[in-house]
Write a protein that holds these residues in place. Structure first.
Motif, mmCIF file in Angstrom:
data_model
loop_
_atom_site.group_PDB
_atom_site.id
_atom_site.type_symbol
_atom_site.label_atom_id
_atom_site.label_comp_id
_atom_site.label_asym_id
_atom_site.label_seq_id
_atom_site.Cartn_x
_atom_site.Cartn_y
_atom_site.Cartn_z
ATOM 1 N N LEU A 387 0.850 -1.191 0.000
ATOM 2 C CA LEU A 387 0.000 0.000 0.000
ATOM 3 C C LEU A 387 0.881 1.235 0.000
ATOM 4 O O LEU A 387 1.965 1.231 0.598
ATOM 5 C CB LEU A 387 -0.922 0.025 1.223
ATOM 6 N N GLN A 391 -2.525 5.363 1.516
ATOM 7 C CA GLN A 391 -3.426 4.233 1.683
ATOM 8 C C GLN A 391 -3.224 3.559 3.038
ATOM 9 O O GLN A 391 -4.190 3.150 3.704
ATOM 10 C CB GLN A 391 -3.211 3.230 0.556
ATOM 11 N N TYR A 394 -4.825 5.773 5.666
ATOM 12 C CA TYR A 394 -6.286 5.662 5.632
ATOM 13 C C TYR A 394 -6.752 4.316 6.186
ATOM 14 O O TYR A 394 -7.738 4.265 6.939
ATOM 15 C CB TYR A 394 -6.755 5.850 4.194
ATOM 16 N N GLN A 395 -6.057 3.235 5.861
ATOM 17 C CA GLN A 395 -6.450 1.910 6.355
ATOM 18 C C GLN A 395 -6.311 1.842 7.872
ATOM 19 O O GLN A 395 -7.183 1.332 8.574
ATOM 20 C CB GLN A 395 -5.598 0.838 5.680
ATOM 21 N N ALA A 429 -4.410 11.062 2.185
ATOM 22 C CA ALA A 429 -5.251 10.125 2.928
ATOM 23 C C ALA A 429 -6.603 10.750 3.252
ATOM 24 O O ALA A 429 -7.652 10.084 3.190
ATOM 25 C CB ALA A 429 -4.538 9.700 4.216
ATOM 26 N N LEU A 432 -8.700 10.489 0.181
ATOM 27 C CA LEU A 432 -9.262 9.142 0.033
ATOM 28 C C LEU A 432 -10.518 8.983 0.883
ATOM 29 O O LEU A 432 -11.529 8.424 0.435
ATOM 30 C CB LEU A 432 -8.223 8.096 0.435
#
Length: 639
Positions: A387, A391, A394-395, A429, A432
């Motif tokens: 990632l 990403q 954000y995860q 992020a 996203l």
């Protein structure tokens, strides 16, 4: 006219998956059942990479292609033959000394048994006797009486069998030769196939490359050539470098074991060189065997401990100093994929598969990086991050894992600035999260998690304001305040409503104004914290705050007004009107539009395409906005 039947649902995805499973199973079956053919061919190709530099050197000396190949193969064969002869002689001598080694080893094992197992057995026996004294611990059982039938059976079982001796007729010389050849014929056959294939691979190396390009890259010769060159250069560099390091380690082990006094050091040096091709555990298998021999030949433990220390020191120097300098571990394989590949190829091809597992897996990795259909291999086998940093942020934010985000951010800040972290990680992020929110992919609870994570991270790493307590932070985030306003209130608790003193020198204050959205508020607060980290008096204000009641002498105190927008959105359509109002309020200030492009953010973006036409300057990143401020202050100081 009858209505047409509805179209049948497409079956292509299911068919493709079935074909993929069948193809994978067929390939595995081919690799397993055809290993007797594929193993020699694979060894020949790997050896061709190993001696290709020697062939090129001989050709530069004036020898032709054929003579260079034959000479290089002869050198390789004679080297392997000489090493095999020396190792065989040493093994014969070692076998003659095995009875002596066995007696010494038995005495040491008995000593270890007395120190460990016997003491444990004594403690267990004492515990058993203590339990037997307790009548409640074990119920009494009636004594068993022996039956006449059992006595008769025992007497029959005790009878001594009659020994039978079989004498084999002495074998003549021809039978001995047949047995020896029968035991080594498989290895001779494999070696012969390897040599023959190796010669033809070296002779037709360029022709083989052209044929592979014609078959695999008929429609894209450029990409196929790139794959072949990348795989060839990377494999050749890695395998030659690894062989050189392993050979050097074997030489050092040979010299060290000779000084220690361990018998047959050549055997252990050759075993170390060979087993070091096995990832991670190979060299320690050789060290354990050598230490076992050291414990067998020495009445004490000095030789065994010195052997372990020698292997430990040589391996640390080779793995931590030599290899990173020589080829830098730049194979691109993750450590887990190396281990799994070793298990997989050893299951398919046995010990040879264990040795060639890394080069074969490296070929798959190169193919995955250049061929789109095989990109899954790059994700599974490569050492690159699966990632991107936004990403991952954000995860982790969706999982409410703020601690891991903060740890990663601090690691990033060791090599980069806080402005770069905001531009490259945090704001993308946030973009996203906004895209998923607009599409309905996340719910309100997940949105709160992302907001809470961002507030925690910024409060931990971004600025000079004290952190809020976890309980206070949580209740505030779940309230109506946006993340940017909450972080602003965090600073106002210390410095007051106007975030600093009101009596300041003219032109010393920087005001950051957002265009109104939650993301704009957060971006403006981030810019304030970045500027304050540069010892600049920056303050976060909203349009409503400035329209209500501005602080006295604000027009003279403010030198720069930033109009901040985090993403392309409908709020930007009101940017020119907001800039005009700010210009009327701060007539002497420079209006700078900071319009960030979201996920399309580039670190060197100068923001020339800003849509705020009434601004004096524009910036496409927070880092560029800070550079504008520093440049203006430096110019004012020189004036």
């Amino acid at each position: 006219m009858a209505p047409a039947d509805p179209p049948a649902p497409p079956r292509a995805p299911a068919r493709d998956r079935a074909l993929g499973i069948i193809s994978s199973a067929t390939l595995l079956g081919l690799l397993y059942f055809a290993r007797d053919v594929l193993v020699p061919i694979t060894l020949a190709f790997i050896l061709s990479l190993l001696i290709a530099p020697l062939v090129r050197g001989l050709r530069r000396l004036g020898l032709g292609q054929t003579l260079s190949v034959i000479a290089a193969v002869l050198v390789l064969a004679l080297s392997f033959g000489a090493v095999a002869t020396v190792i065989g002689t040493q093994l014969v001598r070692m076998s003659d000394s095995l009875p002596t080694y066995e007696r010494t080893l038995e005495r040491k094992l008995e000593q270890l048994n007395n120190v460990t197992l016997k003491r444990i057995s004594a403690l267990t026996a004492q515990a058993g006797r203590a339990l037997n004294r307790n009548p409640q611990a074990q119920p009494s059982q009636p004594p068993q009486t022996l039956q006449p039938q059992s006595l008769q059976a025992d007497s029959v079982a005790v009878q001594t069998p009659i020994p039978v001796e079989l004498h084999e007729a002495p074998a003549n010389s021809l039978q001995v030769i047949q047995r020896v050849l029968g035991s080594i014929w498989v290895y001779l056959e494999t070696a012969g196939i390897v040599v023959v294939v190796l010669i033809f691979v070296l002779l037709e190396q360029e022709a083989l490359r052209d044929r592979f390009i014609r078959i695999a890259g008929g429609t894209d010769i450029r990409l196929t050539t790139l794959v072949i060159n990348d795989a060839g250069e990377r494999l050749s560099r890695f395998f030659v470098s690894q062989f050189a390091v392993n050979f050097s380690v074997g030489i050092l082990v040979w010299v060290g074991l000779s000084l220690i006094g361990l018998p047959h050091p050549v055997v252990w040096a050759a075993l170390t060189t060979l087993l070091r091709f096995v990832p991670y555990v190979g060299v320690w298998i050789a060290a354990l065997c050598a230490a076992l021999l050291g414990a067998a030949v020495d009445p004490g433990w000095g030789v065994a401990l010195a052997t372990i220390g020698l292997f430990l020191g040589v391996e640390l120097v080779a793995a931590q100093l030599v290899e990173p300098q020589l080829y830098g571990h730049t194979t691109g394989l993750s450590p887990l994929s190396v281990v799994i590949a070793a298990i997989f190829w050893s299951w398919l091809w046995g010990p040879i598969g264990l040795i060639v597992s890394t080069p074969l897996t490296l070929c798959l990795l190169v193919a995955g990086r250049h061929i789109k259909a095989l990109s899954l291999l790059d994700v599974l086998l490569g050492d690159t991050q699966a990632l991107t940093m936004p990403q991952r942020f954000y995860q982790r934010a969706l999982s409410a894992d703020s601690n891991e985000i903060i740890a990663g951010a601090r690691e990033f800040l060791k090599r980069n600035s806080f402005a770069n972290y905001c531009d490259l990680v945090l704001l993308p992020a946030l973009h996203l999260a906004r895209l998923d929110l607009l599409s309905g992919a996340i719910n309100a609870e997940q949105q709160m998690r992302v907001r809470a994570a961002m507030v925690s991270v910024i409060a931990a790493i971004g600025g000079d304001s004290p952190g809020l307590s976890r309980r206070r932070l949580r209740s505030s985030v779940l309230g109506e305040s946006t993340a940017g306003r909450l972080l602003r209130q965090q600073r106002e608790q210390v410095s007051g409503r106007w975030q600093g003193p009101l009596q300041v020198p003219a032109g010393s204050v920087i005001v950051c104004v957002s265009l109104g959205s939650m993301s704009d508020d957060l971006a403006a607060e981030l810019l304030v914290r970045i500027l304050r980290d540069q010892k600049i008096d920056a303050r976060h204000m909203s349009l409503e705050d400035l329209e209500a009641d501005a602080p006295p002498n604000a027009a003279e105190a403010v030198s720069i007004v930033y109009v901040v927008s985090a993403f392309p959105s409908e709020e930007r359509s009101h940017g020119d009107a907001a800039a005009e109002k700010l210009r009327q309020r701060f007539s002497n200030a420079c209006i700078v539009a900071v319009f960030l492009p979201g996920m399309l953010l580039q670190p060197d973006d100068e923001g020339e395409d800003s849509s705020l036409h009434s601004a004096d300057k524009s910036a496409g990143s927070l880092g560029h906005a800070v550079q504008i401020c520093l440049a203006m202050q430096s110019k004012a100081a020189r004036a």
